[in-house]
Scaffold this motif. Sequence first.
Motif, PDB file in Angstrom:
ATOM      1  N   LYS A 145      27.901  22.320  41.368  1.00  0.00           N
ATOM      2  CA  LYS A 145      29.262  22.427  40.830  1.00  0.00           C
ATOM      3  C   LYS A 145      29.522  23.841  40.322  1.00  0.00           C
ATOM      4  CE  LYS A 145      31.616  19.832  38.065  1.00  0.00           C
ATOM      5  NZ  LYS A 145      31.959  18.918  36.955  1.00  0.00           N
ATOM      6  N   PRO A 146      30.624  24.460  40.770  1.00  0.00           N
ATOM      7  CA  PRO A 146      30.914  25.839  40.356  1.00  0.00           C
ATOM      8  C   PRO A 146      31.613  25.892  39.004  1.00  0.00           C
ATOM      9  CG  PRO A 146      32.629  25.076  41.823  1.00  0.00           C
ATOM     10  CD  PRO A 146      31.654  23.921  41.675  1.00  0.00           C
ATOM     11  N   ASN A 147      31.518  27.040  38.362  1.00  0.00           N
ATOM     12  CA  ASN A 147      32.209  27.252  37.091  1.00  0.00           C
ATOM     13  C   ASN A 147      32.716  28.693  37.030  1.00  0.00           C
ATOM     14  OD1 ASN A 147      33.091  26.423  34.471  1.00  0.00           O
ATOM     15  ND2 ASN A 147      31.399  27.573  33.579  1.00  0.00           N
ATOM     16  N   LEU A 148      33.664  28.934  36.139  1.00  0.00           N
ATOM     17  CA  LEU A 148      34.238  30.259  35.943  1.00  0.00           C
ATOM     18  C   LEU A 148      34.273  30.590  34.461  1.00  0.00           C
ATOM     19  CD1 LEU A 148      37.418  30.110  38.213  1.00  0.00           C
ATOM     20  CD2 LEU A 148      35.336  31.437  38.650  1.00  0.00           C
ATOM     21  N   MET A 149      34.148  31.870  34.162  1.00  0.00           N
ATOM     22  CA  MET A 149      34.233  32.322  32.776  1.00  0.00           C
ATOM     23  C   MET A 149      34.881  33.707  32.780  1.00  0.00           C
ATOM     24  SD  MET A 149      30.831  33.203  30.525  1.00  0.00           S
ATOM     25  CE  MET A 149      30.901  34.750  29.611  1.00  0.00           C
ATOM     26  N   PHE A 203      26.181  34.953  50.720  1.00  0.00           N
ATOM     27  CA  PHE A 203      24.778  35.156  50.334  1.00  0.00           C
ATOM     28  C   PHE A 203      24.376  34.333  49.115  1.00  0.00           C
ATOM     29  CE2 PHE A 203      26.020  38.873  52.699  1.00  0.00           C
ATOM     30  CZ  PHE A 203      24.927  39.113  53.519  1.00  0.00           C
ATOM     31  N   VAL A 204      25.367  33.823  48.402  1.00  0.00           N
ATOM     32  CA  VAL A 204      25.089  33.035  47.194  1.00  0.00           C
ATOM     33  C   VAL A 204      25.942  31.775  47.217  1.00  0.00           C
ATOM     34  CG1 VAL A 204      24.577  35.130  45.859  1.00  0.00           C
ATOM     35  CG2 VAL A 204      26.882  34.143  45.781  1.00  0.00           C
ATOM     36  N   ARG A 205      25.500  30.783  46.434  1.00  0.00           N
ATOM     37  CA  ARG A 205      26.251  29.527  46.379  1.00  0.00           C
ATOM     38  C   ARG A 205      27.356  29.574  45.318  1.00  0.00           C
ATOM     39  NH1 ARG A 205      22.900  25.328  44.622  1.00  0.00           N
ATOM     40  NH2 ARG A 205      24.197  23.753  45.616  1.00  0.00           N
ATOM     41  N   ALA A 206      27.346  30.597  44.505  1.00  0.00           N
ATOM     42  CA  ALA A 206      28.371  30.736  43.464  1.00  0.00           C
ATOM     43  C   ALA A 206      29.750  30.903  44.118  1.00  0.00           C
ATOM     44  CB  ALA A 206      28.043  31.933  42.571  1.00  0.00           C
ATOM     45  N   PRO A 207      30.814  30.549  43.387  1.00  0.00           N
ATOM     46  CA  PRO A 207      32.148  30.484  43.996  1.00  0.00           C
ATOM     47  C   PRO A 207      32.809  31.843  44.205  1.00  0.00           C
ATOM     48  CG  PRO A 207      32.291  29.926  41.674  1.00  0.00           C
ATOM     49  CD  PRO A 207      30.825  30.074  41.980  1.00  0.00           C
ATOM     50  N   VAL A 208      33.356  32.032  45.409  1.00  0.00           N
ATOM     51  CA  VAL A 208      34.185  33.182  45.749  1.00  0.00           C
ATOM     52  C   VAL A 208      35.639  32.704  45.672  1.00  0.00           C
ATOM     53  CG1 VAL A 208      34.857  34.705  47.644  1.00  0.00           C
ATOM     54  CG2 VAL A 208      32.426  34.263  47.193  1.00  0.00           C
ATOM     55  N   LEU A 209      36.404  33.315  44.776  1.00  0.00           N
ATOM     56  CA  LEU A 209      37.778  32.844  44.520  1.00  0.00           C
ATOM     57  C   LEU A 209      38.755  33.351  45.554  1.00  0.00           C
ATOM     58  CD1 LEU A 209      38.513  33.127  40.712  1.00  0.00           C
ATOM     59  CD2 LEU A 209      37.992  31.121  42.106  1.00  0.00           C
ATOM     60  N   GLU A 210      39.577  32.444  46.062  1.00  0.00           N
ATOM     61  CA  GLU A 210      40.642  32.862  46.979  1.00  0.00           C
ATOM     62  C   GLU A 210      41.764  33.525  46.198  1.00  0.00           C
ATOM     63  OE1 GLU A 210      41.724  29.665  49.591  1.00  0.00           O
ATOM     64  OE2 GLU A 210      39.641  29.339  50.186  1.00  0.00           O
ATOM     65  N   GLY A 211      42.411  34.479  46.820  1.00  0.00           N
ATOM     66  CA  GLY A 211      43.528  35.172  46.168  1.00  0.00           C
ATOM     67  C   GLY A 211      43.118  36.385  45.372  1.00  0.00           C
ATOM     68  N   CYS A 212      41.816  36.698  45.358  1.00  0.00           N
ATOM     69  CA  CYS A 212      41.345  37.868  44.602  1.00  0.00           C
ATOM     70  C   CYS A 212      41.329  39.115  45.485  1.00  0.00           C
ATOM     71  CB  CYS A 212      39.932  37.625  44.075  1.00  0.00           C
ATOM     72  SG  CYS A 212      39.889  36.532  42.661  1.00  0.00           S
ATOM     73  N   PRO A 213      41.737  40.255  44.935  1.00  0.00           N
ATOM     74  CA  PRO A 213      41.667  41.496  45.725  1.00  0.00           C
ATOM     75  C   PRO A 213      40.232  41.950  45.995  1.00  0.00           C
ATOM     76  CG  PRO A 213      42.495  41.922  43.503  1.00  0.00           C
ATOM     77  CD  PRO A 213      42.428  40.443  43.654  1.00  0.00           C
ATOM     78  N   ILE A 214      39.324  41.656  45.076  1.00  0.00           N
ATOM     79  CA  ILE A 214      37.919  42.080  45.229  1.00  0.00           C
ATOM     80  C   ILE A 214      37.011  40.979  44.679  1.00  0.00           C
ATOM     81  CG2 ILE A 214      36.182  43.848  44.684  1.00  0.00           C
ATOM     82  CD1 ILE A 214      38.585  45.657  43.780  1.00  0.00           C
TER      83      ILE A 214
END
Lengths: 169, 169
Positions: B33-37, B112-123
């Motif tokens: 399960k992913p998380n954001l901070m 390369f990682v299972r951590a979440p890549v957010l859509e809509g981000c410039p970088i």
Amino acid sequence: MSALENLSRYMLETYNVMKDTGLLLGSVGSDGKPNLMTIGWGLMGIMWRKPVFLVAVRVSRYTHKLLEENGEFTVNVPGKDMSEACEICGTTSGREVDKFERTGLKWRRGEFVRAPVLEGCPIVYECRVIYKDNVELQTLPEDLVKAVYQRRDWHTLYYGEILKIHERI
Amino acid sequence: MSALENLSRYMLETYNVMKDTGLLLGSVGSDGKPNLMTIGWGLMGIMWRKPVFLVAVRVSRYTHKLLEENGEFTVNVPGKDMSEACEICGTTSGREVDKFERTGLKWRRGEFVRAPVLEGCPIVYECRVIYKDNVELQTLPEDLVKAVYQRRDWHTLYYGEILKIHERI
């Protein structure tokens, strides 16, 4: 302008020179004599709400002794005409050689630190150590220890608060 | 282009957004399960010949638990329309709230990682932890301990090797 705002004007050029030719780390011991060392590693950004320049120095280095004595450093971004000086500072030790005599580089004391601010540099950072950490080899991946620490000569990671950034000294 | 070269294209915008509105640190636990901070601190540059993103996470945080489980993270530079999401991610805990449900943010796994890549981000940076250090309060200046560590809830400093930088996800 605060150093935190100011850092955004200089970090990119600093990174590019670090990556391509190296930076000159200035330090000074309790005897007041300045020294220089060429570095190709460093991190920049924000930590503890402060602008921070992190540098790594092996415990065997003369610069390490000076940083332990004094806790201040400068990061000098060399100009294009200073590549020979960088070469000299990266291959000799301040224990045996006065690098300013050898290179002909001119310097003055910082405004906030006693470490040397090099004349002729497009950018110079004055920093005071606010945190440090001796790299623990058992925490690093094994391939990295093999690549970098064959001689068990680890780095101390020095977190310097950026107190002042000079432009075109 | 190597991530080391690539970093120079993105570090300035990343620094400016970090300073002004904050970045979104993505993590994932052993349950997937992913998380954001939201983070306002971080260092970028070169260490151990690698491009590195250093982030600081307090030991009380849910993200800390996930980083200890998984040792991977993403740093997502939010777009201008994501300020409400940053606010939510900075004021709620993944222990109680699914931040993706709450914010409506879409994500995918990294390459390369299972951590979440957010859509809509410039970088977006994909990082793997190669070194970490628990901040030792007795090494910091006293005024800084008072300002940041009143509750003795110290940070772990995570040095992430940058494996990939995404542009305009």
